[in-house]
Scaffold this motif. Structure first.
Motif, mmCIF file in Angstrom:
data_model
loop_
_atom_site.group_PDB
_atom_site.id
_atom_site.type_symbol
_atom_site.label_atom_id
_atom_site.label_comp_id
_atom_site.label_asym_id
_atom_site.label_seq_id
_atom_site.Cartn_x
_atom_site.Cartn_y
_atom_site.Cartn_z
ATOM 1 N N GLY A 11 0.257 8.232 5.785
ATOM 2 C CA GLY A 11 0.456 9.587 5.308
ATOM 3 C C GLY A 11 -0.748 10.154 4.590
ATOM 4 N N VAL A 12 -1.762 9.315 4.348
ATOM 5 C CA VAL A 12 -3.044 9.742 3.780
ATOM 6 C C VAL A 12 -4.140 9.079 4.606
ATOM 7 C CG1 VAL A 12 -2.100 10.028 1.445
ATOM 8 C CG2 VAL A 12 -3.110 7.831 2.116
ATOM 9 N N PRO A 13 -5.361 9.595 4.566
ATOM 10 C CA PRO A 13 -6.448 8.989 5.355
ATOM 11 C C PRO A 13 -6.709 7.539 4.962
ATOM 12 C CG PRO A 13 -7.064 11.187 4.608
ATOM 13 C CD PRO A 13 -5.787 10.842 3.892
ATOM 14 N N LEU A 14 -6.957 6.712 5.978
ATOM 15 C CA LEU A 14 -7.301 5.304 5.785
ATOM 16 C C LEU A 14 -8.707 5.064 6.320
ATOM 17 C CD1 LEU A 14 -6.695 2.270 5.238
ATOM 18 C CD2 LEU A 14 -5.709 2.171 7.545
ATOM 19 N N GLU A 15 -9.582 4.551 5.477
ATOM 20 C CA GLU A 15 -10.951 4.212 5.885
ATOM 21 C C GLU A 15 -11.100 2.699 5.871
ATOM 22 O OE1 GLU A 15 -15.625 4.791 4.521
ATOM 23 O OE2 GLU A 15 -14.032 5.816 3.415
ATOM 24 N N ILE A 16 -11.394 2.120 7.048
ATOM 25 C CA ILE A 16 -11.625 0.679 7.163
ATOM 26 C C ILE A 16 -13.131 0.471 7.321
ATOM 27 C CG2 ILE A 16 -11.123 -1.434 8.450
ATOM 28 C CD1 ILE A 16 -8.545 -0.130 9.420
ATOM 29 N N ILE A 52 0.838 -1.205 0.000
ATOM 30 C CA ILE A 52 0.000 0.000 0.000
ATOM 31 C C ILE A 52 0.870 1.251 0.000
ATOM 32 C CG2 ILE A 52 -1.592 1.345 1.439
ATOM 33 C CD1 ILE A 52 -2.908 -0.789 -0.263
ATOM 34 N N THR A 53 1.954 1.218 0.761
ATOM 35 C CA THR A 53 2.876 2.354 0.768
ATOM 36 C C THR A 53 3.445 2.577 -0.635
ATOM 37 O OG1 THR A 53 3.465 1.905 3.072
ATOM 38 C CG2 THR A 53 4.986 3.267 1.794
ATOM 39 N N ARG A 54 3.808 1.495 -1.299
ATOM 40 C CA ARG A 54 4.319 1.575 -2.662
ATOM 41 C C ARG A 54 3.238 2.068 -3.617
ATOM 42 N NH1 ARG A 54 5.428 -1.928 -7.207
ATOM 43 N NH2 ARG A 54 4.188 -3.641 -6.345
ATOM 44 N N GLY A 68 -0.222 8.325 -6.434
ATOM 45 C CA GLY A 68 -0.543 9.636 -5.889
ATOM 46 C C GLY A 68 -1.892 9.671 -5.195
ATOM 47 N N ALA A 69 -2.361 8.542 -4.725
ATOM 48 C CA ALA A 69 -3.670 8.465 -4.062
ATOM 49 C C ALA A 69 -3.717 9.387 -2.849
ATOM 50 C CB ALA A 69 -3.958 7.034 -3.641
ATOM 51 N N ASP A 70 -4.880 10.012 -2.648
ATOM 52 C CA ASP A 70 -5.044 10.890 -1.487
ATOM 53 C C ASP A 70 -5.843 10.219 -0.369
ATOM 54 O OD1 ASP A 70 -7.621 10.892 -2.519
ATOM 55 O OD2 ASP A 70 -7.577 12.981 -3.166
#
Length: 509
Positions: free
Chosen positions: A118-123, A86-88, A94-96
């Protein structure tokens, strides 16, 4: 632009992480990662099944116009873990933001909750299950006993399945008493569904053979469904050919017939290729059209609407403590014959051999042979759970752990079952034809030729008397044991000591 992560057991376009995907903007990311393939040494056939189904699902999504990025296991850029991938992916696209459906296993979901991307994560919640964890927790709240039967009735009412108004069709909620017929002579078992491997599957099989050579199990022949269309064919095949007799013989075991009358669709429901409700509806329709009897249809539906949902609810209600439960303080190592089937006990030899060949065994083989022996022998629950998790292609911790810890081993102290599912050789002899080909004699209770299940059953009760004798459902059996002569008790102790000495020494038993 959002990155949508889809896991290997989330192969459904209806998964919550894709519910609002923007085809023209968002990227769907799928990856075969080392951490998931090797956290236990999964059966070769299980890895091949999941990887092939994932690759086919990715192609289906592309065919629907989605932008799907897929990392194969042997991709040189593969980071080896979901977090690394996911980091890669964020760096590449360039996902936000990242959207993912919660993993089915506590291990992975709890890890996801710590990700710093480093960007919002929605679970998001996994809406494929018919009872949410919140609803199950509400049902369980304040109850002294969490019995599946009462949960199942609530689910029948909620979804209107096999109901006539507020009453169950046929006047009974449960027809299990009609579903325990032993195998009869000349019983003809219809062939199970088989799919022919395509190029994607054969490529995956080559990868598994190369990358996982020391994992348990036979890779070929491989005939699982790996697409949605094939999984639907497998469901149709079951309903047409095996559902009508499933009820009668769902507990039966026959040498050389590993599939019996079961559906073998747990593979497909658990990874997302089939929906639970569509399988229930298909079976219910077969009853209403007269194509299958009520005892068969109700028994099948109970396994999905009742047992599957209940098991998942127990898992999330009790984790993480549930994973370390060991109510009977069992500590024995797992015998080597669970891996190589090198045992003189034919029932265990058959079940382990078929597990090795097929990454499958039906529920009575798992519970009343493999699990029953582990219970009677006092095998460490951690070892038993690891074995069950890695050898079966339908096994994920949410379904495996409660079934083993709660049902097979009584390691949860009665959270799920009111008493241990312990049985002597008589049960196995009644429900199978295994005993006729065994070196041991199931009718003998003691001595070197006696079926080990016979004396180990009583030895188990003796070893665990302080823990179990107060159980109201165990009173009669302990009273029966108390009527045995001192000589009988001595013979049981001697036989059990001899057996365990050989077992622990690695001798063939």
């Amino acid at each position: 632009m959002k990155l949508r992560l889809v896991l290997g057991d989330q192969l459904s376009p209806d998964i919550s992480s894709l519910s609002d995907v923007d085809k023209g903007v968002d990227v769907i990311w799928m990856c075969e990662v080392r951490t998931e393939a090797t956290y236990v040494k999964h059966h070769k056939k299980k890895i091949a099944f999941v990887f092939s189904a994932m690759r086919h699902f990715a192609d289906d999504l592309r065919g629907q116009g989605h932008d799907v990025r897929y990392t194969t296991y042997d991709d040189p850029e593969n980071a080896g873990s979901f977090l690394g991938e996911i980091t890669r992916a964020i760096a590449l696209t360039g996902a936000d933001g990242v959207i993912v459906t919660a993993a089915s296993e506590y291990r992975l979901t709890s890890r996801m909750e710590t990700w710093d991307l480093g960007v919002p994560l929605e679970i998001r919640d996994d809406a494929r299950f018919l009872c949410s964890t919140a609803d199950f927790n509400a049902w369980a709240s304040g109850r002294k006993q969490l019995r599946m039967e009462y949960f199942y009735r609530e689910m029948r009412r909620k979804y209107g399945v096999l109901m006539q108004g507020d009453k169950p069709v046929g006047g009974q909620w449960n027809y299990d008493a009609e579903n325990r017929k032993p195998p009869k002579q000349g019983l003809i078992v219809p062939a199970t569904y088989t799919a022919v491997p395509d190029q994607i599957t054969t490529d995956v099989m080559d990868l598994v053979a190369r990358e996982f050579p020391d994992h348990f199990g036979d890779l070929a022949p491989f005939h699982f469904a790996v697409t949605r269309a094939q999984a639907l064919d497998a469901l149709d095949d079951f309903v047409a050919h095996r559902l009508p007799t499933f009820g009668d013989y769902q507990d039966a075991m026959v040498q050389g017939e590993p599939w019996m009358f079961h559906s073998h669709i747990s593979f497909y429901i658990n990874c997302g290729l089939l929906g639970a409700l569509e399988c229930i509806t298909r079976a219910e329709h077969a009853y209403h059209t007269g194509d299958a009897p009520l005892n068969a249809v109700e028994g099948f539906i109970r396994q999905i609407l009742g047992w599957r949902e209940y098991i998942r609810g127990i898992y999330w209600l009790k984790m993480p403590d549930y994973k370390s439960a060991n109510h009977l303080n069992a500590t024995r190592a797992l015998p080597s014959f669970y891996w190589d089937a090198d045992t003189q006990m034919n029932c265990l030899r058959q079940c382990v051999t078929e597990t090795k060949q097929n990454a499958y065994a039906h529920h009575i083989q798992r519970l009343m042979v493999l699990g029953n022996f582990a219970l009677l022998a006092g095998i460490d629950p951690d070892a038993v759970n690891e074995w069950f998790l890695l050898v079966y292609a339908d096994a994920y911790e949410w379904v495996e752990l409660p079934n083993v810890t709660g049902m097979a081993l009584f390691a949860d102290g009665g959270v799920m079952s009111s008493k241990p599912y312990a049985a002597s050789g008589a049960y196995i002899n009644k429900m199978s034809d295994y005993c006729g080909s065994c070196r041991y004699k199931v009718t003998k209770k003691n001595g070197p030729d006696a079926c080990p299940f016979n004396y180990l059953y009583w030895d188990f009760l003796t070893r665990n008397r302080d823990t179990l004798e107060g159980n109201p459902r165990m009173g009669l059996i302990y009273k029966s044991g108390a009527r045995m002569s001192d000589e009988k008790h001595a013979a049981i102790a001697d036989d059990s000591a001899r057996f365990f000495k050989a077992l622990d020494a690695g001798d063939k038993v």
